[in-house]
Design an enzyme around this catalytic site. Sequence first.
Site, short mmCIF file in Angstrom:
data_model
loop_
_atom_site.label_atom_id
_atom_site.label_comp_id
_atom_site.label_asym_id
_atom_site.label_seq_id
_atom_site.Cartn_x
_atom_site.Cartn_y
_atom_site.Cartn_z
N ASP A 222 31.05 -59.88 -17.03
CA ASP A 222 30.56 -60.42 -15.77
C ASP A 222 30.81 -61.93 -15.76
O ASP A 222 30.23 -62.66 -16.57
CB ASP A 222 29.06 -60.10 -15.63
N TYR B 191 30.89 -68.76 0.90
CA TYR B 191 32.22 -68.77 0.25
C TYR B 191 32.90 -70.12 0.44
O TYR B 191 33.46 -70.69 -0.50
CB TYR B 191 33.04 -67.63 0.86
N1 LIG Z 1 42.81 -62.69 -0.99
C1 LIG Z 1 42.82 -63.90 -0.45
O1 LIG Z 1 43.30 -64.10 0.67
C2 LIG Z 1 42.24 -65.07 -1.19
C3 LIG Z 1 42.41 -66.33 -0.64
C4 LIG Z 1 41.90 -67.44 -1.31
C5 LIG Z 1 41.27 -67.28 -2.51
N2 LIG Z 1 41.10 -66.03 -3.04
C6 LIG Z 1 40.43 -65.94 -4.33
O2 LIG Z 1 41.26 -65.27 -5.26
C7 LIG Z 1 40.46 -64.58 -6.22
C8 LIG Z 1 40.88 -63.13 -6.27
O3 LIG Z 1 40.71 -62.58 -4.97
P1 LIG Z 1 41.33 -61.16 -4.54
O4 LIG Z 1 41.69 -61.29 -3.13
O5 LIG Z 1 42.33 -60.71 -5.54
O6 LIG Z 1 39.99 -60.28 -4.64
P2 LIG Z 1 39.77 -58.72 -4.91
O7 LIG Z 1 41.00 -57.95 -4.61
O8 LIG Z 1 38.49 -58.38 -4.23
O9 LIG Z 1 39.54 -58.68 -6.51
C9 LIG Z 1 38.44 -59.35 -7.06
C10 LIG Z 1 38.53 -59.30 -8.57
O10 LIG Z 1 37.39 -60.03 -9.09
C11 LIG Z 1 36.68 -59.17 -9.97
N3 LIG Z 1 35.26 -59.51 -9.96
C12 LIG Z 1 34.41 -59.56 -8.91
N4 LIG Z 1 33.17 -59.92 -9.32
C13 LIG Z 1 33.28 -60.11 -10.67
C14 LIG Z 1 32.36 -60.48 -11.68
N5 LIG Z 1 31.07 -60.74 -11.41
N6 LIG Z 1 32.80 -60.56 -12.96
C15 LIG Z 1 34.08 -60.29 -13.25
N7 LIG Z 1 35.00 -59.93 -12.34
C16 LIG Z 1 34.60 -59.84 -11.07
C17 LIG Z 1 36.96 -57.77 -9.48
O11 LIG Z 1 36.70 -56.84 -10.52
P3 LIG Z 1 36.26 -55.30 -10.22
O12 LIG Z 1 37.53 -54.56 -9.92
O13 LIG Z 1 35.63 -54.85 -11.48
O14 LIG Z 1 35.32 -55.34 -9.04
C18 LIG Z 1 38.43 -57.88 -9.12
O15 LIG Z 1 39.22 -57.82 -10.28
C19 LIG Z 1 39.01 -64.80 -5.78
O16 LIG Z 1 38.45 -65.89 -6.47
C20 LIG Z 1 39.15 -65.12 -4.30
O17 LIG Z 1 38.06 -65.86 -3.81
C21 LIG Z 1 41.57 -64.92 -2.41
#
Ligand SMILES: NC(=O)c1ccc[n+]([C@@H]2O[C@H](COP(=O)([O-])OP(=O)(O)OC[C@H]3O[C@@H](n4cnc5c(N)ncnc54)[C@H](OP(=O)(O)O)[C@@H]3O)[C@@H](O)[C@H]2O)c1
Length: 269
Positions: free
Chosen positions: A65, A155
């Site tokens: 976590d 966020y």
């Molecule tokens: N997608 C976008 O457009 C975007 C834009 C800007 C920034 N971001 C940032 O990029 C990062 C990844 O985003 P994403 O879009 O790939 O999100 P995502 O597809 O929802 O994946 C989130 C990841 O974080 C893990 N996670 C969530 N809570 C956690 C915790 N408490 N401890 C450990 N792991 C945890 C999840 O693991 P589980 O599979 O176990 O749930 C999953 O591997 C984030 O920081 C997000 O804010 C994303």
Amino acid sequence: MGERGRLAGRAGIVTGASRGIGLGIARRLLDEGARLVVTATTQEAADRAAAALDAGDRVVALASDAARRADVAAAVQACRTAFGRLDLAVANAGIERPARLIDVTDADWDAVMDVDLRGPFLLTQECARVMGDGGRIVLVASTNAFAPEGGSFAYNVAKAGVVGLARAAAIELAPSGITVNAVGPGLVATDMTASVVSEASTSAWYLDRIPAGRFGRPGDVAGAVAFLVSDDAGWITGHHLVVDGGQTVGLDLPEPASEEQSVSIGGRS
Ligand SMILES: NC(=O)c1ccc[n+]([C@@H]2O[C@H](COP(=O)([O-])OP(=O)(O)OC[C@H]3O[C@@H](n4cnc5c(N)ncnc54)[C@H](OP(=O)(O)O)[C@@H]3O)[C@@H](O)[C@H]2O)c1
């Protein structure tokens, strides 16, 4: 590239590597020769990622976590135990709880701050305590850090904090030879953004505002992270590297439809 790549001999951690951007980052760092501990919220999810990454004993999967110090410390220890070193860390794990300022609950505020801001703090601190000269820390922030989107209040604030964290840590860790940078993705198609990308009207609205004409892919962000953890970025620290297809650069004006209209746009012809 594999074991002869730019990161050959290096070992590190990618948090939240089970899906989306984190999985893309892990894949790219492995391709460049790194050995990795990949984390997720459950062992099952982490194991699934390791299987998908298919890099044998160059990957260790761990339930950890991101918001709990003991779990973060365990990830750091797992990397040192498995690979005998810790050279790089990517704080990617993140969650979003959409709500406007007026409506956001204490529970949602706390959940977002815990994972999205406390998480990168814990990883940075735990790594900084054991990393040596050449250490590389990258925090996944967002364009929301400086171009907030209404309806994502907590966020937006957390991601602004992440950029502040990278800058404040960079100052303190530079004398130890450790760099701390942030990457700022724009809209990347993942589970987190599925509701926006799959809905025709919001999807079109965003695409209209992305000069590059497409949503980001995890590999777009992974390329920036791979650069920041490499020797090529040794004198770059405290930077927020935006990866957004031009979305936050500025505004492009539409082509004037007629001679009359071209005069009316800012008086230019
Ligand atoms: N997608 C976008 O457009 C975007 C834009 C800007 C920034 N971001 C940032 O990029 C990062 C990844 O985003 P994403 O879009 O790939 O999100 P995502 O597809 O929802 O994946 C989130 C990841 O974080 C893990 N996670 C969530 N809570 C956690 C915790 N408490 N401890 C450990 N792991 C945890 C999840 O693991 P589980 O599979 O176990 O749930 C999953 O591997 C984030 O920081 C997000 O804010 C994303």
